[in-house]
Design an enzyme around this catalytic site. Sequence first.
Site, PDB file in Angstrom:
ATOM      1  N   ASN A 296      40.850  51.877  35.845  1.00  0.00           N
ATOM      2  CA  ASN A 296      40.795  50.591  35.154  1.00  0.00           C
ATOM      3  C   ASN A 296      40.712  50.758  33.649  1.00  0.00           C
ATOM      4  O   ASN A 296      41.032  49.837  32.901  1.00  0.00           O
ATOM      5  CB  ASN A 296      39.583  49.789  35.647  1.00  0.00           C
ATOM      6  N   ASP A 335      31.738  51.109  41.739  1.00  0.00           N
ATOM      7  CA  ASP A 335      32.725  50.071  41.427  1.00  0.00           C
ATOM      8  C   ASP A 335      34.083  50.684  41.075  1.00  0.00           C
ATOM      9  O   ASP A 335      34.188  51.843  40.690  1.00  0.00           O
ATOM     10  CB  ASP A 335      32.237  49.202  40.256  1.00  0.00           C
ATOM     11  N   GLU A 336      35.103  49.878  41.228  1.00  0.00           N
ATOM     12  CA  GLU A 336      36.444  50.153  40.709  1.00  0.00           C
ATOM     13  C   GLU A 336      37.007  51.514  41.130  1.00  0.00           C
ATOM     14  O   GLU A 336      37.616  52.218  40.318  1.00  0.00           O
ATOM     15  CB  GLU A 336      36.453  50.038  39.175  1.00  0.00           C
ATOM     16  N   LEU A 337      36.803  51.861  42.369  1.00  0.00           N
ATOM     17  CA  LEU A 337      37.383  53.098  42.869  1.00  0.00           C
ATOM     18  C   LEU A 337      38.898  52.914  42.988  1.00  0.00           C
ATOM     19  O   LEU A 337      39.379  51.936  43.552  1.00  0.00           O
ATOM     20  CB  LEU A 337      36.771  53.416  44.234  1.00  0.00           C
ATOM     21  N   GLU A 386      31.557  46.487  45.597  1.00  0.00           N
ATOM     22  CA  GLU A 386      32.675  47.033  46.374  1.00  0.00           C
ATOM     23  C   GLU A 386      32.205  47.936  47.504  1.00  0.00           C
ATOM     24  O   GLU A 386      32.892  48.068  48.534  1.00  0.00           O
ATOM     25  CB  GLU A 386      33.627  47.836  45.489  1.00  0.00           C
TER      26      GLU A 386
END
Lengths: 554, 554
Positions: A296, A335-337, A386
């Site tokens: 990201n 988060d945001e894997l 997540e």
Amino acid sequence: MLQSNLLIVAAAVSAVSALWPLPTQLSTGTTSLVLASDFDIDLSVISNPPQDLLDAVSRTKSYLQTDQLEALDVDRGASYAQSLQNASSLSSLSLSFDSGHSGDPTSISEEVADAIENRVEGYTLTVPEDGSAATIKANSTLGLFRGLTTFGQLWYDLNNTTYTVEAPIAITDSPVYPYRGFMLDTARNYFPVSDILRTLDAMSWVKMTTFHWHMVDSQSFPLEVPEFPELSAKGAYGSSLVYSTDDVQNIISYAAARGIDVLPEIDTPGHTAIIAEAYPEHVACPGATPWATYANEPPAGQLRFASADTTNFTASLISSVSSRFPGKYFSTGGDELNTECYAIDEPTQADLNATGNTLEQALDSFTQSVQSVLVDDGKTPVVWEEMVLNFNLTLSNETIVMVWISSADAAAVAEKGFRLVQAPSDYFYLDCGAGGWVGDSPSTNSWCDPFKTWQRAYTFDPVANMTDAQAKLVIGGEHLLWTEQSHASNLDPIVWPRAAASAELFWSGPGGNVSEALPRLHDVAFRMSQRGVGAIALQPLWCALRPGVCDISA
Amino acid sequence: MLQSNLLIVAAAVSAVSALWPLPTQLSTGTTSLVLASDFDIDLSVISNPPQDLLDAVSRTKSYLQTDQLEALDVDRGASYAQSLQNASSLSSLSLSFDSGHSGDPTSISEEVADAIENRVEGYTLTVPEDGSAATIKANSTLGLFRGLTTFGQLWYDLNNTTYTVEAPIAITDSPVYPYRGFMLDTARNYFPVSDILRTLDAMSWVKMTTFHWHMVDSQSFPLEVPEFPELSAKGAYGSSLVYSTDDVQNIISYAAARGIDVLPEIDTPGHTAIIAEAYPEHVACPGATPWATYANEPPAGQLRFASADTTNFTASLISSVSSRFPGKYFSTGGDELNTECYAIDEPTQADLNATGNTLEQALDSFTQSVQSVLVDDGKTPVVWEEMVLNFNLTLSNETIVMVWISSADAAAVAEKGFRLVQAPSDYFYLDCGAGGWVGDSPSTNSWCDPFKTWQRAYTFDPVANMTDAQAKLVIGGEHLLWTEQSHASNLDPIVWPRAAASAELFWSGPGGNVSEALPRLHDVAFRMSQRGVGAIALQPLWCALRPGVCDISA
């Protein structure tokens, strides 16, 4: 008829009252009272008062002398001059424990390190109108400390006279939610320790409980880990831009003495690219381009969670860091894997082939290994949403989940039975609305536009669209500052007084009215300025001195 | 083939070059050069150098020692260590006038007080690669000063060695637009003089020419006017929150010595409610409610421009204030006039009835009277766009118009034949996007959402949709800070380095590329920080040290 008049008086008085967060029960009068020149805070009935309580008493007395906060009305309190000349003076404030309390008291710091459901923050406070001693009573040292904080907000200054015009005052107070936090990212840009300590002070003034410290990320690793010294040696922005073990200890103890628990976060397995500088063997797709395909934010690179070696390394790292924090909670992020990163990472593909695991199965094994280290150390894991919404992982029921992507996700997290912290980007992200920072875009947008005003945060409903059972799982909320576009120069103005909105929301409970809150929030900002925190102006001073007159309906 | 290589080298070099605004002609090499420990700036060929030039030389030498700005690359310039050891050293910079220049030089301050079309800012600068003297030549003292500013941006620091790796350097430079400004509102909230002086320094570092000082407004009158002392005595936020005549003189001379003209503004006939505190007879609809019906911001109240007495009062006030500013320009404002205010104001209605004038005719008489005072004093009036777009007024052809409501209005202003300054809210308003400040609105909106990024300002086209004849009337542009939600605590971070975007746009000309500009703008921000101006971080430091790598396309 009398009752009706009292209500009107109370409304007028509350317009100049500077209490924040608003106590859950408050009654005030209209008698003036001044602080005696020899005013003192009396702990004589407390045997063996803990040092951090004594220090808090000293700070309170110091603030009473140095705040010099003038009333926010047109004449800055001058109209009270006559009544102050004839006012009784208050010589002392007595601190004591409730009758149920026994034994030598624990310290504020010890109580803050306890599990959040065990902490007791309630207190009662009285300020008689006749000058007899004010009192704070509580069933905990933390409660006495919260009461001291409230006491410090009762007073204005007029020509070096410290006064209230609202005696007698009676407060019975305790928070609606135990978790009231602020998160700071010290990885995108570095913040000197002094900035963190100043932030902790400001947090304590509005009775926040948790400093959620997002210590490291893909861009830098400013944390010294003695067992893995290369992480900061190669991953910090510079040798002087590191939080040493002493710095960390200083931050923890400074926070704890102010009623604040530090929730450390080592985000895994994403947000870890910088670890490749020291341990390239543990990072998948390091520096892969275009970065936007694999992460990201630049640079790409995530822990090789399918690798047994990387799993062991991560568990050891988490254990090493966690052992230096006395609190019960530790965030492993999550988060945001980005799964594309692993698709191009040959070692990960080889590991998956060798074990026959899917990527999700490997993530489950990794997460269980890392979390079990925490649980074995007596810690409660904290993860981003997540980890429970996007993946089917085996997590301890005790796990606390941070809702961040959207407030709409909270009910789904609660439905899975996890306790949760409300940290949604659509209400509490302090960085939103300042434009995109990616290099080659003339776009004006940040991903989470628009700017999140204090008014928006203040009107957040922590249990929106939840059943009663789900609502019970909400333990509180926090404001957050991601620091792609922040460093020391704008820390104070981007955070204060805005973040005070959630501090009151989660202490006093939802449903507050922004018109009623604004005059008090002005006081928060002005008091912070007097104490050296660079809070912004919420309105022209003309409006700040005339509560309600700059309302659109006025 | 050789040319192609040179182009590549030039591109790589420009990525670490810290020049801002970009010179109109620039050539650089790849030779290292260090500043000699006894480096000095030589003015020996200039007879009777003015004191403000001597002061500028002293400041430049001081910055060369104290900036200590490390190169913004991953190793902070360490890779240059070897080449710096063998580098020639530069012992002196010689300042001289072009051969056409004769007589004793005028001072920077005198040249800045001249009409904008007469100011000469161009200069040439050379830095030979062999250590022989660098030179700055210009046909004006102001030009020499601009060259000194550029010279101060050529250098980085590595372990206390001040160096460039881009010698030889040859620059021929002059601005595309003469007006490059920053506007500060000191009425909604007050700014200490020290904040204004620091802002002037930062403005001078990016070669801005004009400090547009919106001194007073409806909320406060912080300006001491000796002929009308009651204005600030009753209209300032406090007795210590006043710009005294000495303060004003200090600000003017500080600015002028830094190449900056002060454009004072007394906004009329709107934005004047606070005058009612001292002169209620001159203010229509004072404090009328609901304020939103009678004014764009609280409190309501506007000058009774239909009254001969008020017209004389205003002309006297403008004349008094204008006489204390040496510059050629003075703004009488003219924005956001609310006609509802006059509809309910009995004295105004009586004046209109007595004269038989319409409101617009009365406004025309008022404006002519006030402007003629300025013209008689040798000043050029400046007005906001409504004065030419919303009303049919008789204005001097010399009048300069500020376009603020929208960039779409510029062509219409030019079509009326007036010179104009581009100050459109949709590109240059620094306050936009921080949420509404009115008291009782939980809305997240400010009227001019979203936040105006530096990228948006940088890609502004000053002559969009204009004919060639109209385009010739654009004299430049400015960033603006209205301060409903600002005071000293957030002045620096809300302005810098963002406002540098317009400084380069109007010096170097439009069409710049944000990807090319970003590394240099990082340097601007870092150098400002080194000099005590609290510019924000534009990106994570990881990105700042890797030009281009955080572009979305990287």
